[in-house]
Design an enzyme around this catalytic site. Structure first.
Site, PDB file in Angstrom:
ATOM      1  N   GLU A  71     -20.741  22.608  34.456  1.00 45.05           N
ATOM      2  CA  GLU A  71     -19.959  23.618  33.732  1.00 45.05           C
ATOM      3  C   GLU A  71     -18.537  23.190  33.429  1.00 45.05           C
ATOM      4  O   GLU A  71     -18.040  23.402  32.333  1.00 45.05           O
ATOM      5  CB  GLU A  71     -19.928  24.936  34.527  1.00 45.05           C
ATOM      6  CG  GLU A  71     -21.183  25.761  34.375  1.00 45.05           C
ATOM      7  CD  GLU A  71     -21.046  27.130  34.997  1.00 45.05           C
ATOM      8  OE1 GLU A  71     -20.015  27.779  34.769  1.00 45.05           O
ATOM      9  OE2 GLU A  71     -21.973  27.557  35.709  1.00 45.05           O
ATOM     10  N   ASP A 144     -23.644  26.177  37.580  1.00 41.31           N
ATOM     11  CA  ASP A 144     -23.588  26.874  38.873  1.00 41.31           C
ATOM     12  C   ASP A 144     -24.914  27.554  39.200  1.00 41.31           C
ATOM     13  O   ASP A 144     -25.742  27.816  38.332  1.00 41.31           O
ATOM     14  CB  ASP A 144     -22.460  27.916  38.875  1.00 41.31           C
ATOM     15  CG  ASP A 144     -21.092  27.254  38.883  1.00 41.31           C
ATOM     16  OD1 ASP A 144     -21.023  26.048  39.156  1.00 41.31           O
ATOM     17  OD2 ASP A 144     -20.090  27.946  38.619  1.00 41.31           O
ATOM     18  N   ASP A 146     -25.679  30.587  40.117  1.00 43.84           N
ATOM     19  CA  ASP A 146     -25.843  32.030  39.942  1.00 43.84           C
ATOM     20  C   ASP A 146     -26.546  32.319  38.613  1.00 43.84           C
ATOM     21  O   ASP A 146     -26.982  31.413  37.912  1.00 43.84           O
ATOM     22  CB  ASP A 146     -24.487  32.749  40.012  1.00 43.84           C
ATOM     23  CG  ASP A 146     -23.491  32.203  38.987  1.00 43.84           C
ATOM     24  OD1 ASP A 146     -23.889  31.380  38.131  1.00 43.84           O
ATOM     25  OD2 ASP A 146     -22.308  32.594  39.042  1.00 43.84           O
ATOM     26  N   GLU A 148     -25.400  33.469  35.757  1.00 37.09           N
ATOM     27  CA  GLU A 148     -24.685  32.950  34.595  1.00 37.09           C
ATOM     28  C   GLU A 148     -24.943  31.451  34.447  1.00 37.09           C
ATOM     29  O   GLU A 148     -25.110  30.949  33.341  1.00 37.09           O
ATOM     30  CB  GLU A 148     -23.189  33.232  34.714  1.00 37.09           C
ATOM     31  CG  GLU A 148     -22.815  34.707  34.702  1.00 37.09           C
ATOM     32  CD  GLU A 148     -23.285  35.435  33.456  1.00 37.09           C
ATOM     33  OE1 GLU A 148     -23.113  34.900  32.349  1.00 37.09           O
ATOM     34  OE2 GLU A 148     -23.840  36.546  33.599  1.00 37.09           O
ATOM     35  N   TYR A 360     -20.035  26.850  47.578  1.00 42.87           N
ATOM     36  CA  TYR A 360     -20.014  27.712  46.398  1.00 42.87           C
ATOM     37  C   TYR A 360     -19.412  29.069  46.729  1.00 42.87           C
ATOM     38  O   TYR A 360     -19.794  29.707  47.710  1.00 42.87           O
ATOM     39  CB  TYR A 360     -21.425  27.877  45.851  1.00 42.87           C
ATOM     40  CG  TYR A 360     -21.480  28.542  44.507  1.00 42.87           C
ATOM     41  CD1 TYR A 360     -20.746  28.043  43.438  1.00 42.87           C
ATOM     42  CD2 TYR A 360     -22.273  29.664  44.296  1.00 42.87           C
ATOM     43  CE1 TYR A 360     -20.798  28.644  42.195  1.00 42.87           C
ATOM     44  CE2 TYR A 360     -22.334  30.272  43.050  1.00 42.87           C
ATOM     45  CZ  TYR A 360     -21.596  29.759  42.003  1.00 42.87           C
ATOM     46  OH  TYR A 360     -21.642  30.369  40.777  1.00 42.87           O
ATOM     47  N   ARG A 362     -19.246  31.965  44.965  1.00 47.10           N
ATOM     48  CA  ARG A 362     -19.814  33.239  44.485  1.00 47.10           C
ATOM     49  C   ARG A 362     -21.106  33.493  45.257  1.00 47.10           C
ATOM     50  O   ARG A 362     -22.180  33.048  44.852  1.00 47.10           O
ATOM     51  CB  ARG A 362     -20.067  33.189  42.982  1.00 47.10           C
ATOM     52  CG  ARG A 362     -18.791  33.089  42.170  1.00 47.10           C
ATOM     53  CD  ARG A 362     -19.052  33.185  40.668  1.00 47.10           C
ATOM     54  NE  ARG A 362     -17.809  32.954  39.938  1.00 47.10           N
ATOM     55  CZ  ARG A 362     -17.430  31.774  39.470  1.00 47.10           C
ATOM     56  NH1 ARG A 362     -18.189  30.719  39.666  1.00 47.10           N
ATOM     57  NH2 ARG A 362     -16.290  31.644  38.813  1.00 47.10           N
ATOM     58  N   HIS A 408     -28.248  30.463  48.957  1.00 44.65           N
ATOM     59  CA  HIS A 408     -26.807  30.301  49.080  1.00 44.65           C
ATOM     60  C   HIS A 408     -26.419  30.280  50.553  1.00 44.65           C
ATOM     61  O   HIS A 408     -27.206  30.599  51.436  1.00 44.65           O
ATOM     62  CB  HIS A 408     -26.079  31.463  48.408  1.00 44.65           C
ATOM     63  CG  HIS A 408     -26.270  31.498  46.919  1.00 44.65           C
ATOM     64  ND1 HIS A 408     -25.502  32.287  46.104  1.00 44.65           N
ATOM     65  CD2 HIS A 408     -27.132  30.838  46.108  1.00 44.65           C
ATOM     66  CE1 HIS A 408     -25.890  32.125  44.852  1.00 44.65           C
ATOM     67  NE2 HIS A 408     -26.876  31.262  44.833  1.00 44.65           N
TER      68      HIS A 408
END
Length: 837
Positions: A71, A144, A146, A148, A360, A362, A408
């Site tokens: 990203e 990433d 997640d 998104e 990470y 989030r 996660h």
């Protein structure tokens, strides 16, 4: 020999052809021929097609390679160093495609078909990725982990247009081991995760795109509604309503102090029974107690001692990190996430190269990977000793019913080699503070409990009971390293539970006291008057906690939600507390009336649960959209007809007009918000800007007049604020409609004709451009000051303020710096602050 010569000839031909292809001077016909030759030659020489970077540099990628797409550029730089030769690592710079800005982008009639288009400025990026992908053996999509990130991976795969040898890789930490392990164990794209993201995006677009135009029509142009942000606004507005409706109630306490063995300690009235508390709300009753006990000895009737364990808490989730950073460091949620992102993506360290320092950021998981668990236990035993290490690892479970991503981990340091002291100097001050917070929290989470000795003494006289509490830390355990802000607050008060002990005396260590002893107070007991307080306004940590508990949004979105409602002028921060503006309260009230389901906290939380179910494959995403639209469409039609039109409303204020004799100011809505207008309009055109204090009292703001008069009628020019910043308008408006840009009293040193005017770029960023444009293109991104540069003599310097260097003036030409305190502007600023404290 002939074959070798032929091969050499082919290689030379390939290199020459590649140069011809890159040449800007090559005409179309020659270019077409060159491409065909290059294609043939590249097989022999293994030269991949040349592509252009965003900087228009020509980059030739030679040899076989695998392509990794992440990203962010900083993450790409870090990962490239880990993977080395044979890999090309490129950044997508976030999303590459989204719904169009100019239209809805969702075809409701054709079962919510989505029209995704390249984001402005991303076409070159997409072309570069496509070009690299054509020559790559394997493609690893590594955004990433997640939803998104999964959406970005899908969009990349769509644009690359290749199904074979395209893999999805995720890593919880940007470390060499984690990245290499992810590349060695690639996965597939997860369709249900992408569907969940698409559902959220479509729901947000439907709510925002359909409700916002109604608000423009009825209230004020430019304002907006959001599926989640509007509910967050409701929480803040309702808290303000609770504060206004709150009626303080009087209550009393009876307090005093005693002493034994040179140790002073306090005591407080408890009740008329030893084990039942009595609330003191009647002053006569309080005076009666004081009459009975004043000047008398108090008998010790009970002494209780107990040992209490205080357990450590789990390592950080996203929301807990935001709360603690707000409480301990004063960081906003947005600032916390920006700093955490940098720590995750990689920091250049003196002795270790570029390293991702945290996992990470989030996440709503409290899990710790087994290898990290072993490392932290070894670290604790080595640094703090075996007494601080529990026999078994501490295990934590996430509270609540929300989905937890077990893939996660909690937020933790990637390696305990990088201690806070080891990286000090490589991190800026804010990065260091946040890293230490994460480090200490993680270490403490795997340490032994603290052991606290608590003592409670009960005194009695004439049937009235008093208590004194004390506690000492017998063994500090995890508190040696970290204590949560809430526990820290309770600890300062000296009680076990903040609410339970709010009206009891807090002490440190009590002297040795036995049943049967008698004490005569050295001070008091005396009566203290108190008033109940309304619930506090939300702080940054408070609103994050409330959103988490109510299931509004996701931890990764809290920062943007809070920023959005501030940027739109719905709430403002006063003394680090969120207060709704008049606009925010009006919008909230009208949305609740017209869109009760969208504004319902429980409904918003239910949507988050549905998104989790879509990701888990339990429900089809189109079903969720159909069900939502069925009810929402009817509500839209009703709101269009029934929502009040505030633009036509006039709210009386009782304030007399300053221009005419019998007029009264009324609150009206214009395109830039509320203002005061005379009730005698159009006969009287008097208008005033105003603001309301926390009690709702209206204060007319003093008019700010421009230095130059109106060029048409010679009247004064008023400084006004509009959508694009400040401008000046004739005070006789609307009789005189002269409107001009706001200019500074500083001549442009380049053309010596125009002045610097305040302007905004198409992205909303303020800048200062010459009014002689387009004849003069001089523009500055910082506020200019009329001050001769001591180095080059250029007559204009610009203002800059940073945490490291403080306030400075910087030469617009040679970048020479002058300390703000050394300029005459600093003295003017101080004088202004003293005049307006």
């Amino acid at each position: 020999m002939a074959k070798k010569a032929a091969k050499k000839t082919v290689k030379k031909t390939a290199k020459k052809t590649a140069k011809k292809t890159a040449s800007k001077a090559t005409v179309a016909k020659k270019s077409s021929t060159a491409k065909k030759k290059t294609s043939k030659a590249s097989k022999a020489s293994k030269v991949v097609k040349e592509t252009r970077t965003p900087d228009s540099e020509i980059v030739a990628v030679k040899g076989d390679f695998d392509l990794v797409i992440v990203e962010s550029p900083s993450k790409a730089s870090t990962i490239k160093k880990y993977l080395g030769r044979g890999y090309q690592v490129v950044a997508s710079n976030g999303h590459i495609k989204d719904l169009p800005k100019s239209k809805l982008g969702v075809d409701i009639k054709h079962d919510f078909e989505i029209d995704l288009v390249p984001i402005a400025g991303k076409k070159d990026k997409i072309e570069r990725i496509r070009a690299l992908a054509k020559g790559a053996k394997q493609i690893y999509l590594a955004p990433d982990m997640d939803r998104e990130g999964e959406a970005i991976a899908f969009h990349l795969a769509e644009e690359i247009g290749r199904k074979k040898d395209v893999h999805r890789v995720v890593f919880n930490a940007v470390t060499k081991a984690a990245v290499q392990k992810a590349i060695a164990n690639p996965a597939e794209l997860k369709q249900t995760m992408y569907d969940s993201q698409r559902t959220r995006r479509v729901l947000d677009r439907l709510v925002g795109y359909k409700i916002s135009p109604i608000l423009w029509d009825k209230i004020q142009r430019g304002i907006s509604a959001g599926r989640v942000q509007s509910v967050a606004l409701r929480i803040i507005v309702e808290r303000e309503e609770q504060i206004r409706a709150f009626i303080p109630e009087q209550w009393f306490s009876i307090e005093g102090a005693m002493s034994k063995s040179n140790v002073n300690f306090g005591f407080r009235y408890y009740g008329e029974e030893m084990n039942k508390k009595t609330e003191l709300t009647d002053e006569k009753f309080v005076d009666g107690i004081l009459k009975d006990v004043k000047g008398k000895e108090l008998n010790v009737v009970d002494v209780k001692k107990r040992e209490r364990k205080q357990n450590p808490t789990a390592p950080f989730t996203t929301s807990k990190l935001q709360q603690e950073a707000a409480n301990k460091l004063g960081f906003t949620a947005k600032k916390t996430m920006m700093i955490a992102q940098k720590l995750y993506e990689g920091i250049q360290l003196r002795d270790h190269g570029t390293q991702g320092l945290i996992t990470y950021m989030r996440t709503d998981s409290v899990r710790t990977a087994p290898e990290a668990m072993l490392e932290v236990r070894e670290f604790i035993q080595k640094k703090y000793g075996k007494d601080f290490l529990p026999s078994d690892p501490n295990e934590y479970k996430k509270k609540g019913t929300s989905k937890v991503q077990d893939a996660h981990e909690a937020i933790r340091p990637t390696s305990l080699i990088f201690t806070p002291d080891e990286v000090r100097g490589d991190l800026d001050p804010d990065q260091q503070k946040l890293y230490e917070l994460i480090w200490n929290k993680f270490i403490a989470s795997q340490m032994t409990p603290a052991i606290i000795d608590q003592t409670s003494v009960t005194f009695e006289h004439a049937g009235h009971f008093f208590k004194s509490n004390g506690s000492i830390i017998k063994f500090p355990g995890f508190r040696t390293v970290y204590l949560d802000s809430l526990a820290e607050k309770v600890s300062r008060k000296g009680g076990e539970d903040e609410d339970e002990n709010e009206s009891e005396v807090k002490s440190g260590e009590l002297p040795d006291i036995n049943v049967g002893e008698k004490f005569k107070p050295m001070k008091g007991p005396d009566k203290e008057e108190h008033w109940t307080s309304p619930p506090p306004r939300y702080s940054e940590a408070g609103i994050v906690k409330e959103m988490e508990e109510k299931g509004i949004g996701r931890p990764s979105t809290y920062a943007s939600i809070i920023s959005n409602i501030q940027d739109r002028g719905y709430v403002e921060k006063i003394e680090n507390r969120f207060v709704p503006t008049e606009l925010g309260e009006v919008v909230c009230k009208m949305l609740i009336q017209s869109f009760p389901e969208v504004m319902d906290v429980d409904f918003t939380a239910k949507v988050e649960e549905l998104l989790d179910k879509i990701e888990d494959g339990e429900i089809n995403w189109k079903i969720v959209l159909r069900d939502f639209w069925k009810g929402f469409e009817k509500t839209l039609e009703r709101a269009q007809d029934e929502m009040k039109n505030l633009k036509k409303q006039m709210i009386p204020t009782g304030i007399k007009c300053l221009k005419c004799d019998d007029g009264e100011y009324t609150i009206r809505w214009g395109r830039n918000g509320q203002f005061l207008a005379c009730s005698n309009y159009p006969d009287c055109t008097s208008t005033q800007d105003f603001k309301k204090d926390l009690k709702g009292t209206i204060h007319i703001l003093e008019k700010d007049y421009f230095r130059d008069p109106c060029p048409k009628c010679n009247a004064r020019m008023e400084v006004k604020t509009g959508k694009y910043g400040r401008f000046v308008r004739c005070e006789n408006y609307p009789q005189c409609e002269t409107t001009l840009p706001y200019t500074l009293d500083i001549k442009c040193p380049e053309c010596k004709v125009g002045n610097f005017a305040e302007k905004r770029s198409r992205f909303g960023k303020p800048f200062y451009g010459c009014t002689n444009y387009p004849n003069c293109n001089n523009a500055l991104w910082a506020i200019p000051y009329k001050y001769d540069c001591p180095s080059c003599g250029y007559p204009v310097m610009t203002f800059k303020e940073t945490k490291r260097d403080g306030k400075q003036l910087i030469c617009a030409k040679c970048k020479f710096k002058v300390e703000w305190e050394a300029t005459p502007f600093a003295e003017k600023e101080k004088a202004s602050e003293e005049a307006n404290p």
